[in-house]
Design an enzyme around this catalytic site. Structure first.
Site, PDB file in Angstrom:
ATOM      1  N   GLY A 132     -20.268  18.133  -2.051  1.00  0.00           N
ATOM      2  CA  GLY A 132     -21.330  18.932  -1.425  1.00  0.00           C
ATOM      3  C   GLY A 132     -21.547  18.423  -0.013  1.00  0.00           C
ATOM      4  O   GLY A 132     -20.604  18.346   0.776  1.00  0.00           O
ATOM      5  N   SER A 133     -22.774  18.024   0.298  1.00  0.00           N
ATOM      6  CA  SER A 133     -23.063  17.556   1.656  1.00  0.00           C
ATOM      7  C   SER A 133     -22.290  16.294   2.026  1.00  0.00           C
ATOM      8  O   SER A 133     -22.063  16.036   3.209  1.00  0.00           O
ATOM      9  CB  SER A 133     -24.567  17.325   1.839  1.00  0.00           C
TER      10      SER A 133
ATOM     11  N   PHE B  47     -16.722  10.001  -4.468  1.00  0.00           N
ATOM     12  CA  PHE B  47     -16.232  11.368  -4.266  1.00  0.00           C
ATOM     13  C   PHE B  47     -17.407  12.281  -3.983  1.00  0.00           C
ATOM     14  O   PHE B  47     -18.370  12.329  -4.742  1.00  0.00           O
ATOM     15  CB  PHE B  47     -15.484  11.861  -5.512  1.00  0.00           C
ATOM     16  N   GLY B  48     -17.340  13.002  -2.860  1.00  0.00           N
ATOM     17  CA  GLY B  48     -18.365  13.972  -2.498  1.00  0.00           C
ATOM     18  C   GLY B  48     -17.805  15.376  -2.493  1.00  0.00           C
ATOM     19  O   GLY B  48     -16.706  15.609  -1.996  1.00  0.00           O
TER      20      GLY B  48
ATOM     21  N   GLU C 269     -29.488  10.994  -4.008  1.00  0.00           N
ATOM     22  CA  GLU C 269     -29.141  11.920  -5.089  1.00  0.00           C
ATOM     23  C   GLU C 269     -30.117  11.845  -6.263  1.00  0.00           C
ATOM     24  O   GLU C 269     -29.802  12.308  -7.357  1.00  0.00           O
ATOM     25  CB  GLU C 269     -27.718  11.633  -5.571  1.00  0.00           C
TER      26      GLU C 269
END
Length: 186
Positions: A10-11, A7-8, A87
């Site tokens: 942000g970018s 799950f993203g 990350e």
């Protein structure tokens, strides 16, 4: 082995930079997205960090939209290793239940990267005008910090997902850059 999802919020919403078997909008309940994490490796540099998002516990009515990606079984380990590097500036890999509209089996369990207050790059809360001023002047190996904010806003609008923190920060940034343009024309 069961499916692995990422799950993203942000970018990763607009620039996952990895192959995936499936990409769908989804959201987590009970969290808020905030520009409280410093970036010295992507949208800023050591001594002049940019600001990127993290998730923080919110209220029962709070919801954070993003993208959920199902990874190919044959490439999942390489992708997760690459994401761990991407990350590494203060994020921990956690698991969340992500709700995917029209998913008959209910929420999917997804890996998500969250910056916690105990990491060295954590900047914490600040007034939005102050965050905007920092974003406007920050640039790193992945580009201008302004682009990160505006691309995230655009991607969320494309999903029909409202995030007042992102949209209000984007408005402050547009006001600051307009002022800079006016000063440059004087």
């Amino acid at each position: 082995m069961s499916d692995v999802w990422v799950f993203g919020y942000g970018s990763l919403v607009w620039r996952p930079a990895f192959e995936h078997a499936e990409r769908r909008p989804g959201f987590v309940n009970g969290y808020v997205r905030r520009f409280w994490q410093g970036s010295t490796d992507h949208r800023g540099v050591p001594g002049a960090p940019g600001r990127v998002v993290t998730l923080l516990p919110g209220g029962a009515a709070d919801r954070v939209w993003g993208m959920v990606y199902r990874l190919h079984a044959e490439t999942r380990e390489a992708i997760l290793q690459a994401l761990d590097v991407r990350e590494q500036g203060g994020y921990e890999r956690l698991e969340f239940d992500v709700r995917v509209p029209d998913e008959p089996g209910g929420p999917v369990r997804a890996l998500t990267y969250v910056a916690t207050p105990d990491n060295a790059n954590y900047l914490g809360p600040a007034p939005l005008q102050q965050i905007a001023a920092q974003v406007v002047k920050s640039r790193g190996p992945s580009g201008a910090n302004v682009d990160y904010v505006l691309e995230l806003e655009r991607a969320l609008q494309g999903l029909g997902a409202e995030d007042s923190h992102v949209s209000e920060l984007a408005e402050h940034i547009r006001a600051l850059t307009a002022q800079d343009l006016e000063r440059g024309n004087e």
